[in-house]
Write a protein that holds these residues in place. Structure first.
Motif, PDB file in Angstrom:
ATOM      1  N   CYS A  92      33.667 -33.737  21.772  1.00 42.11           N
ATOM      2  CA  CYS A  92      33.756 -34.446  20.499  1.00 42.11           C
ATOM      3  C   CYS A  92      33.573 -33.432  19.370  1.00 42.11           C
ATOM      4  O   CYS A  92      32.721 -33.582  18.503  1.00 42.11           O
ATOM      5  N   SER A  93      34.368 -32.404  19.413  1.00 39.60           N
ATOM      6  CA  SER A  93      34.304 -31.342  18.422  1.00 39.60           C
ATOM      7  C   SER A  93      34.634 -31.906  17.048  1.00 39.60           C
ATOM      8  O   SER A  93      35.632 -32.603  16.870  1.00 39.60           O
ATOM      9  N   GLY A  94      33.756 -31.632  16.062  1.00 44.11           N
ATOM     10  CA  GLY A  94      33.960 -32.079  14.692  1.00 44.11           C
ATOM     11  C   GLY A  94      33.707 -33.560  14.464  1.00 44.11           C
ATOM     12  O   GLY A  94      33.974 -34.062  13.379  1.00 44.11           O
ATOM     13  N   CYS A  95      33.183 -34.256  15.435  1.00 37.20           N
ATOM     14  CA  CYS A  95      32.940 -35.699  15.303  1.00 37.20           C
ATOM     15  C   CYS A  95      31.811 -36.008  14.328  1.00 37.20           C
ATOM     16  O   CYS A  95      30.886 -35.225  14.177  1.00 37.20           O
ATOM     17  N   ASP A  96      31.905 -37.179  13.690  1.00 37.44           N
ATOM     18  CA  ASP A  96      30.833 -37.669  12.832  1.00 37.44           C
ATOM     19  C   ASP A  96      29.928 -38.553  13.682  1.00 37.44           C
ATOM     20  O   ASP A  96      30.290 -39.673  14.014  1.00 37.44           O
ATOM     21  N   SER A 103      30.886 -28.818  19.074  1.00 41.50           N
ATOM     22  CA  SER A 103      31.013 -27.793  18.041  1.00 41.50           C
ATOM     23  C   SER A 103      31.442 -28.444  16.726  1.00 41.50           C
ATOM     24  O   SER A 103      32.268 -29.352  16.708  1.00 41.50           O
ATOM     25  N   ASN A 104      30.805 -28.005  15.654  1.00 44.50           N
ATOM     26  CA  ASN A 104      31.074 -28.499  14.297  1.00 44.50           C
ATOM     27  C   ASN A 104      30.874 -30.006  14.116  1.00 44.50           C
ATOM     28  O   ASN A 104      31.387 -30.592  13.169  1.00 44.50           O
ATOM     29  N   ALA A 105      30.159 -30.649  15.020  1.00 40.82           N
ATOM     30  CA  ALA A 105      29.886 -32.084  14.906  1.00 40.82           C
ATOM     31  C   ALA A 105      28.786 -32.326  13.879  1.00 40.82           C
ATOM     32  O   ALA A 105      27.922 -31.479  13.657  1.00 40.82           O
ATOM     33  N   ASN A 106      28.838 -33.500  13.248  1.00 42.59           N
ATOM     34  CA  ASN A 106      27.795 -33.897  12.309  1.00 42.59           C
ATOM     35  C   ASN A 106      26.807 -34.791  13.055  1.00 42.59           C
ATOM     36  O   ASN A 106      27.108 -35.945  13.343  1.00 42.59           O
ATOM     37  N   GLY A 134      28.024 -24.349  15.117  1.00 38.96           N
ATOM     38  CA  GLY A 134      28.411 -24.880  13.818  1.00 38.96           C
ATOM     39  C   GLY A 134      28.045 -26.340  13.592  1.00 38.96           C
ATOM     40  O   GLY A 134      28.411 -26.917  12.570  1.00 38.96           O
ATOM     41  N   ALA A 135      27.333 -26.948  14.510  1.00 41.69           N
ATOM     42  CA  ALA A 135      26.960 -28.365  14.372  1.00 41.69           C
ATOM     43  C   ALA A 135      25.876 -28.531  13.314  1.00 41.69           C
ATOM     44  O   ALA A 135      25.036 -27.658  13.111  1.00 41.69           O
ATOM     45  N   ASN A 136      25.892 -29.680  12.644  1.00 48.48           N
ATOM     46  CA  ASN A 136      24.868 -30.007  11.656  1.00 48.48           C
ATOM     47  C   ASN A 136      23.868 -30.955  12.297  1.00 48.48           C
ATOM     48  O   ASN A 136      24.184 -32.117  12.553  1.00 48.48           O
TER      49      ASN A 136
END
Length: 166
Positions: free
Chosen positions: A68-72, A89-92, A110-112
Motif C-alpha cells: 500500500c505504497s503512498g496510501c492514506d 513506503s511513503n504511506a501516511n 518515507g512513511a509519515n
C-alpha cells in the motif's frame, strides 16, 4: 392553630408561585440545555465506517496484497496486526494505532508516522529510511537491524527501544 398555620403557609406558597408565573412571563427566556438521546452503537459504527471508507479500502488493499505504497492510512487501527514484509513506503500513517504490530522486514521508507502508536511493535529488519516518527510512541519497540538512515525521531518516546543506535 396548626391547621391555620399550615394553611397560611400553603396560601403563601401558592401566591409566590402565582406571582413567579405572572412576572416570569415578562423575563427574557433563559437558554436551555439540549438533551440528546443516547446513541445507538450500530449507528455510531455506521457513521465511523462512512467516515473511514477510504481508509478501509486502503487497509483491505494492504491486507490482501501486502502493498500500500503512498496510501492514506491516517488513524487506522492495526493493533497486533501481522504486517511482516509489507510495503508501506511513503504511506501516511499519522495517528495510526500499530501497537504490538509485527512490521518486521516492512518497507516504511518515507512513511509519515507522526503521533503513531508503535508501542511494543516489532520493526526488526524494517526499512525506515527517511520515515517521520515525530512524537510517535515507540516505547519498548524492537528496531534490531532496522535501517533508520535519515529517519526523524524528534519528540518520539524511545523508552526501552531495542536495537536503535543513537
Amino acid at each position: 392553630m396548626i391547621l391555620k398555620l399550615q394553611g397560611s403557609r400553603f396560601a403563601s406558597a401558592i401566591a409566590l408561585l402565582s406571582s413567579s408565573l405572572i412576572f416570569g412571563c415578562a423575563r427574557a427566556e433563559q437558554p436551555q440545555a439540549t438533551v440528546l438521546p443516547p446513541t445507538n452503537s450500530a449507528q455510531t459504527a455506521t457513521q465511523t465506517f462512512a467516515q473511514n471508507t477510504t481508509n478501509n479500502d486502503a487497509v483491505n488493499r494492504l491486507l490482501s496484497t501486502r502493498e500500500c505504497s503512498g496510501c492514506d492510512l491516517q488513524g487506522v487501527k492495526l493493533e497486533r496486526a501481522d504486517l511482516n514484509g509489507v510495503n508501506l513506503s511513503n504511506a501516511n500513517l499519522t495517528n495510526a494505532d500499530l501497537e504490538k504490530a509485527n512490521l518486521s522486514n516492512a518497507n516504511l521508507s518515507g512513511a509519515n508516522l507522526t503521533n503513531a502508536d508503535l508501542e511494543e511493535a516489532n520493526l526488526t529488519g524494517a526499512n525506515l529510511r527517511g520515515a517521520n516518527f515525530q512524537r510517535a510512541d515507540l516505547e519498548d519497540a524492537n528496531l534490531t537491524n532496522a535501517d533508520v538512515t535519515g529517519a526523524n525521531f524528534q519528540g518520539a518516546d524511545l523508552e526501552g527501544v531495542i536495537g536503535l543506535r543513537r
